[in-house]
Structure formats: C-alpha cells, structure tokens
Design an enzyme around this catalytic site. Sequence first.
Site, short mmCIF file in Angstrom:
data_model
loop_
_atom_site.label_atom_id
_atom_site.label_comp_id
_atom_site.label_asym_id
_atom_site.label_seq_id
_atom_site.Cartn_x
_atom_site.Cartn_y
_atom_site.Cartn_z
N LYS A 115 6.62 -23.68 24.66
CA LYS A 115 5.76 -23.38 23.55
C LYS A 115 4.43 -24.15 23.89
O LYS A 115 4.17 -24.88 24.47
CB LYS A 115 6.54 -24.15 22.64
CG LYS A 115 6.43 -23.86 21.26
CD LYS A 115 7.10 -24.76 20.29
CE LYS A 115 6.99 -24.71 18.85
NZ LYS A 115 7.94 -25.63 17.90
N SER A 120 13.16 -26.77 14.72
CA SER A 120 12.50 -25.66 15.32
C SER A 120 12.95 -25.07 16.61
O SER A 120 12.45 -24.13 17.15
CB SER A 120 11.11 -25.93 15.56
OG SER A 120 10.39 -25.57 14.13
N SER A 137 9.96 -23.22 14.30
CA SER A 137 8.50 -22.83 14.65
C SER A 137 8.50 -22.03 16.08
O SER A 137 7.49 -21.51 16.43
CB SER A 137 7.56 -23.72 14.40
OG SER A 137 8.00 -24.94 15.18
N1 GLN Z 1 10.71 -25.39 9.63
C1 GLN Z 1 10.56 -26.84 9.73
C2 GLN Z 1 9.03 -27.03 9.02
O1 GLN Z 1 8.61 -25.95 8.72
C3 GLN Z 1 10.64 -27.26 11.27
C4 GLN Z 1 9.44 -27.44 11.61
C5 GLN Z 1 9.67 -28.14 13.12
O2 GLN Z 1 10.78 -28.46 13.59
N2 GLN Z 1 8.51 -28.08 14.00
O3 GLN Z 1 8.61 -28.18 9.23
#
Ligand code: GLN
Length: 469
Positions: free
Chosen positions: A73, A172, A148
């Site tokens: 990532k 994420s 994400s």
């Molecule tokens: N969807 C969650 C957020 O928007 C998780 C993000 C993540 O784990 N990086 O914060």
Amino acid sequence: MTISETAAKIRSGELKAVDLAAEHLKAAHTTGKELNAFITVIDQAIERAKQIDEMVARGEDPGVLAGIPCTVKDVIMTKDIRTTASSRLLENFIAPYSATAVERIEAAGAVIIGKTNSDPFAFGGSGENSGFGPALNPLDRERVPGGSSSGAAAAQAAGIGMFALGTDTGGSVRQPSAFVGVTGFKPTYGRNSRYGLIAMASSFDTVGVLGNSVEDVALVEEVLAGKDSNDATTYDMPVPAYSRDLKESVSGLRIAVPEEYFSEGIEPLVEQRVEEALEKYRKAGATVERVSLPILKYAIAMYYVLVPSEISSNMARYDGVRFGHKDFADYDENLRKTRGAYMEDEVKRRVMIGTYALSAGYADQFYNTALKVRVKLTKEIETVFKSYDLIAGPTAPSVAFKLGELVNNLLQMYLSDIYTVTANLTGCPAISIPCGMGAGDMPVGLQLMAKRFDEQTLFNAAHFYQTSR
Ligand code: GLN
C-alpha cells in the site's frame, strides 16, 4: 498454489522467480491499470527476482517468501521508490528508507511489484478519496473495493501479487477484504512495526496483510511480527510459527457474538451468511453465544473523535519545510495555499474535525471524554475475553456499494466501519474471511477478533472455516 508451495518450488529451482514476477508485472500493467489498483508499478522487480534465482543457483536460501510477488500500500515507505500516501500532497515524494515491514518481507525473499492505491493517508472506506482516482472492485467494476486499502484489495482479488501489505487503523484491511472476497488480517497493536508507515492515527495504526487464505496470511505475519528497535510500541515477545501450528479443530472454542451487531442497518443477507458461518462452528463443537455489549453503540463515535484528533496532529508535518509542496517562499502563504491546493477534501475535513475536538474549551467535552470511553471499552472487551476465546460477527454491515453511492452520505460511509473499529480502539487482533455471497452476488465477510497477542487462536478458527468447505 499457496505461498509456501510456490516459495518451495522457487527455492528448489523448479520455478523461476523471474518468470513469476514477469507474469504478475504484466497483470499489474493490464488488469491492474484498468482497476486503477496501482499508483506505481515497480518494473525493477524483475532485477530483484533475478537476484532471488541467482541465490537459489548458488545454493543459498532466499527465505520463506522466496520469489513471492506482492504489493505494498502506498502509505508504506519503499526506499528510492515514490511513496505518495495516495495524496497529491506527496505526489513527488521518494521515500528515503524502507518501512520495517518492507525490509522484513524483502529479507524473507518477497518481490514487491507495485505500490497500491488507497484513500489519501488511509482516510476513508471506499478508495474514492484517493488523489489518484478510485480503484475499482474486480468482481463488479461499478462498485468500490472498499477502503482504505482499496488498490491492495482490488489487486489481491484480481490475482495480482500473492499477498498485499495494507494498513488497518479502523478496518482498512478487513473491510476491503470482505468487499472483494479475500482474507484480511489486522494484528495486535504493537505486534508489527509501524516504522516507515506514514502515520494516520498513531495509537490505532497497524500494518496488516491481505491474502488468498488464512494459511498464506499467517505465514506473512510470522515474517512481519516482532520487536523493532525503531518502533518503541512494538513488543519483545517470541513470534509463534502461526502457519505451521494451524489447527483445524474448533471443538471447545468459545465464541461470543454481540447482539448489538445485529441491530438496524445490517443487510439481511449479510446477517444470514454470518449466522450460517456461526452454525458451522457450532456443529464442529464450538460454543457460540450471544452477549450484550451496549458500549459498542459508542465505538464509531469514539473512533471519529480520537482518530481525527491524532490525524490533525500527524498532518502538521506537511508544511512545505519538512514534507509537502513548497510553491511559495513565504511560510504562511505556502502553508495556506499548498494545503488548499493539494490536500484532498477528506484530508481537510479530518484535520478540521480533529483540530476542533482538541481545541481549548472543547478538548474535555470531545477528546478527553472519548479517551475515557476508550479505556472503558477496552476493559469491557477484556472481560468478554475472560469467558470467551473469540468475538465474532460481520466485517461490514453491507456488501461493496456502488461507486458514488455514499460520497454524499458521509455518516453512512463512516458507519461502514461500525464492526471493525473496536479491534483498533482496543488493540486486539482481528481477521475477515469470506463467508458466502450477499446482495448483488457480492461477497460477505465474517469477522473474528481475539484477545491481544492471541493471533494463533484467531488463525486457527479462521483456518477451520476455510478448510471445512
Ligand atoms: N474507514 C476508516 C476510516 O475512514 C478506516 C481507515 C483505516 O483503517 N485506515 O477512518
């Protein structure tokens, strides 16, 4: 073929790492491009794969991940390779060193074929906030792959790379894994080094793994886990041979299922698939019981106060002096204009929410209160783990939604993390495994969470489900 079977063939010379890398690079440039899964494809991976083959030819052992193509990532730093955090703010940033996670997989022989797209700085749950355009779900290109770690999930599900390093601050790794039908694992906080990971919310961030099976993910975790002198929050504890010690029996396992997970907002087919999966555990001799944890109602609220607060502090370094653009000579002007121009909307939104929650007069009401409730949640979860080995439920309330469907409904978007954030708030390890199909013939994820450092129980139970079909 599993990762260990493939690595064994490469270590014996039966399979050439260079051929495997070429095949995966080709897929990254074709399918990967269509899916917008990559920000950077690393063509030098071919040279690296050649070195692995040469080591084998010389009789040396490249390691347990010998020649395994994988993706990373783009919030995780890779030395001398562009690392953008999927934000225009860092579009030209070349990482000066590699993250510990990257060093460890490379030391074990892995070949990184590309940097995957995501929400910027990992802020989001659909990939749509990316400064480089959204990644698409390979199972239905009109849908998001979750986020994400959107590109990681898209690539993994499309068979590009045999595993993917992602990050999980609130879900994420797990939610995108559920949305594309792969296995996604988030370790205990402090188990895997965060050194070289571009920080989102430092007390929540973890490096996690997306893979084709529990066995694969467990093997990669063996390589990642352990003390790192560059990250003071890592623990000096022995790392079990998770993948070798996988057990298929769940007899006697005690599983708690919070009834709060099945309230309003969950899609009927998601609920049904999860119930069916739990039934499988019951039939195999596990105890599966409903528990009541009313505090879970507040998990999302805590998360969306604490995480933006930590974000607002972590984002201070993008000032054009340390990182970010330097288009203007005057510091204040540069700060204002470059942040205005290069920060994606969601990045600005989170900085503003966090700054507000931390500001004088509001810090007690928001930030400090949320901190206290976080401690209370952690204690209540610990209490559950006195009587149960695992907490189970869905990974997300819905299957992958359509691109654009939730961009104007942020609350709904944030609620898609409702089941995943608890593991990050409490530092517990958790995994998402596919458990059948839901609406639109899209995959559903079963989430299991274990107590801190009990990754083995988590892997065992997930492995049971995957191999019992
Ligand atoms: N969807 C969650 C957020 O928007 C998780 C993000 C993540 O784990 N990086 O914060």
